[in-house]
Enzyme design. Structure first.
Site, short mmCIF file in Angstrom:
data_model
loop_
_atom_site.label_atom_id
_atom_site.label_comp_id
_atom_site.label_asym_id
_atom_site.label_seq_id
_atom_site.Cartn_x
_atom_site.Cartn_y
_atom_site.Cartn_z
N LYS A 116 -31.71 -13.64 12.24
CA LYS A 116 -33.01 -13.18 11.74
C LYS A 116 -34.00 -14.34 11.60
CE LYS A 116 -31.63 -8.99 9.28
NZ LYS A 116 -30.28 -8.88 9.78
N HIS A 235 -30.02 -0.35 0.69
CA HIS A 235 -30.60 -0.93 1.91
C HIS A 235 -30.00 -0.34 3.18
CE1 HIS A 235 -32.62 -3.77 -0.65
NE2 HIS A 235 -31.47 -4.19 -1.14
N ARG A 296 -29.41 -3.30 20.37
CA ARG A 296 -28.37 -2.33 20.71
C ARG A 296 -28.96 -0.93 20.57
NH1 ARG A 296 -27.67 -0.59 15.54
NH2 ARG A 296 -27.68 -2.13 13.88
#
Length: 677
Positions: A116, A235, A296
């Site tokens: 990230k 989350h 993906r």
């Protein structure tokens, strides 16, 4: 086009890929662990290869074994699904080195977007908007805390190599930072083998909107509109829908252009998703920030398939085999509205603790396939429902993998119709044998916020009073379902011998029958009164309620209690019954009153000093030692189940007397972890 592919995954996504491959005439090879020897995905493929023990690290994360299986079976390509090795650049490269096509982006794109922090630096250079934060390589805890202080609380700690909500914590103050960071790093190393994190400003009341992109080997990249995935717990996504409510065509176009720019920056090939945090502005505009790219096929891809009429797995196979994208950007059209619900083995009323057990009953709403009309315009106006699941009735839900049982998808001509169809589909979804979130999902769909499209990632917390600890099916209706099932079952075993009949007939007077049941942990006694004419009354406490029923099908009864009539579906498993009504459900257990009294006495004698595991899992750490005094609410142990960490707190003040397990041990649900004196 490939003649044979290996599917390097399990569960519903492996079944999903196999379905499209079969439609295209492509043969498939499944891989399976010890725990999945008889799993649905194994039966869905043409061949299957065993690759190791139940733990993912010994099976589905063993790229060497997967590649060996592909080569041994003559597969030409590997479809990674999602999770496991789907975003692992080293695995993609190993496939290429072995002469196999990796059905996904090239290793370089996986590397660029896989971390990230690095991906955000790349996006910053590409001009894609970012949330203020720290994305650096220096992972010194003191530096990370200083950066959090600089950004300003609340902040979000996120595993750099993460996804699926794992390794992520919101931190409200500096005092909470160290413990949250340590927990994130543990979860990240266990899930992704990398404990690096990034720190970002926590956007209050954000929406989570993602853009589906597709690229081909000719260098063309398009976006296939957006999905709103704002409804989340811990989350992790709960409900997804397309298109995103309230998103203007102008904003859709600008977000799509940013997503395409992000994909082109890494020369992306195949299916991917660019995720954005969207912050509503006072003027009604939606400001968006790049969050991450999932390299993906996403779990929630079916909602976009539903509103575009496309098969993304087919596109993946075509692109991976070198074909160009089947459509250009201007040829894509958005039709209707779709909503997907993730059905998971978990207990929402116990902080979404994952559940394990056997799916004793798995009944789904009737499937109606999504399809275009003959002219290619729009969809047929049937009650379109799709269920993607990797489980069948009788299967075991184990603690080794993700808790998702299935994805339930509906399509409507507009959002209101899709909402109604989702509510109806959830009401027809009957899962028995372990805790699930089906009833909770139905309450979310019917909540004022979701129904009114007032969406953000705090929706579940905002609607907490309406969503948690809801009233189950009332005791009276539960008992009526019990009586209807019991009398019907007894009638089915009767013979023509009048002396052997068990229908309560009397020459005169009434027959009185006692039922002892446990509902919600409480012992209830009711009686059934039957007159010689056959009239029935339920005696519940001080109430006498007239009752009648008609047996419609093996589990379905039309039941009348007092002046109300309802349809009940009853599933019996030995002494336990699961009873589903139109608006609620419940379960009960028939009990022996004498055995119940003895058990109560034994529990009373042993209670007070035991601390048990709330779910099956592995002990990660003990946070107190024998002889240590602890306070109520103090963290005593950390367990891991289904790739998520769970902290167990002291139920009262006391002293730790003994630790009954070691770190790393597997513990069954209800297993005693330690004792308090």
């Amino acid at each position: 086009m490939f003649k044979k592919i290996l599917i390097a995954n399990r569960g519903e996504i492996a079944c999903r890929v196999a379905t499209t491959a079969r439609k295209m005439g492509v043969r498939t090879v499944a891989v399976f662990s010890d725990a999945d020897a008889h799993a649905k995905h194994v039966l869905a493929c043409d061949e299957a290869v065993h690759i190791g023990a139940a733990a993912p690290a010994e099976s589905y994360l063993r790229g060497d074994r997967i590649i060996a299986a592909a080569l041994a079976t003559g597969a030409q390509a590997v479809h990674p699904g999602y999770g496991f090795l789907s975003e692992n650049a080293e695995f993609a490269q190993a496939c290429a080195d072995a002469g196999l096509v990796f059905i996904g982006p090239p290793p370089s794109a996986l590397k660029a977007m896989g971390l990230k922090a690095e991906s955000k630096q790349l996006m910053e250079r590409a001009g894609v908007p970012l949330v203020p934060g720290y994305h650096g390589a220096d992972q010194d805890p003191a530096l990370l805390k200083r950066e959090a202080d600089r950004i300003g609380y609340p902040v979000l700690i996120k595993a750099s190599a993460g996804g699926g909500g794992k390794g992520m914590r919101a931190v409200d103050s500096a005092a909470e930072f160290d413990a949250a960071l340590a927990s994130c790093k543990r979860e990240a190393i266990n899930s992704f083998g990398d404990d690096a994190v990034l720190i970002e400003r926590y956007v209050t009341r954000p929406r989570h909107i993602e853009i589906q992109v597709f690229g081909d080997t000719q260098g063309d990249v398009i976006y296939l509109f957006e999905r709103d995935c704002s409804v989340q717990r811990r989350h992790q996504k709960v409900l997804e829908e397309a298109p995103a409510p309230g998103l203007s065509d102008e904003r859709r176009s600008s977000m799509g252009a940013a997503a395409v720019a992000a994909a082109k920056a890494v020369h992306y090939v195949g299916a991917g998703t660019v995720e954005f945090i969207v912050e509503p502005q006072p003027d009604g505009d939606l400001r968006f920030y790049f969050m991450e790219m999932n390299t993906r096929l996403q779990v929630e891809h079916p909602v976009t398939e539903a509103v575009t009429g496309l098969d993304f797995v087919e596109w993946q196979l075509r692109v991976a085999s070198g074909q160009p994208l089947p459509l250009k950007q201007h040829e894509l059209k958005l039709r209707g509205h779709a909503i997907e619900a993730r059905i998971c083995a978990e207990n929402p009323d116990a902080q979404f603790l994952p559940a394990t057990g056997t799916l004793q009953v798995a009944r789904w709403p009737e499937h109606v396939a999504f399809s275009r009309n003959a002219d290619g315009e729009g969809f047929h106006d049937a009650a379109a429902v799709r269920v993607d699941s990797g489980f069948a009735q009788g299967d075991e839900v184990s603690p080794f993998y993700d808790s998702m049982i299935a994805k339930l998808l509906v399509w409507g001509v507009n959002r209101d119709q899709a909402l109604a169809r989702m509510d109806a589909a959830l009401s027809q979804t009957h899962l028995v044998g372990l805790h699930t979130n089906v009833a909770f999902l139905r309450r979310v769909v019917r909540s004022a916020s979701f129904a009114g499209a007032d969406l953000d990632t705090a929706l579940i917390e905002r609607e907490r009073p309406a969503l948690f600890n809801a009233e189950p099916l009332s005791l009276e209706w539960a008992l009526a379902g019990l009586v209807a099932h019991t009398l019907t079952a007894e009638a089915a075993t009767q013979t023509s011998d009048p002396w052997s009949r068990r229908d309560g007939w009397r020459l005169h007077g009434t027959a009185l029958r006692r039922f002892d049941v446990e509902v919600g942990g409480e012992h209830h006694v009711c009686r059934l009164s039957r007159s010689k004419e056959g009239a029935m009354d339920l005696l519940v406490g001080e109430q006498r309620l007239a009752m009648a029923f008609i047996h419609r099908s093996p589990e379905v009864f039309d039941v009348t209690v007092a002046t109300q009539r309802s349809t009940l579906t009853v599933y019996a498993q030995q002494d336990r019954l699961a009873i589903f009504g139109a608006q609620a459900s419940t379960s009960l257990r028939l009990i022996d009153p004498t055995a119940h009294a003895i058990a109560q006495a034994a529990d009373a004698a042993s209670s007070g000093g035991r601390l048990t595991a709330p779910m099956p899992g592995k002990v990660i750490s003990f946070l107190a030692k024998p002889g240590q005094a602890v306070k109520q609410g103090q963290a005593l142990a950390v367990m891991e189940a289904m790739k998520m960490e769970h902290t167990i707190n002291a139920p009262r003040d006391g002293t730790v007397a003994e630790l009954l397990y070691a770190v790393g041990d597997q513990v069954s649900e209800g297993g005693e972890l330690l004792t308090l004196a």
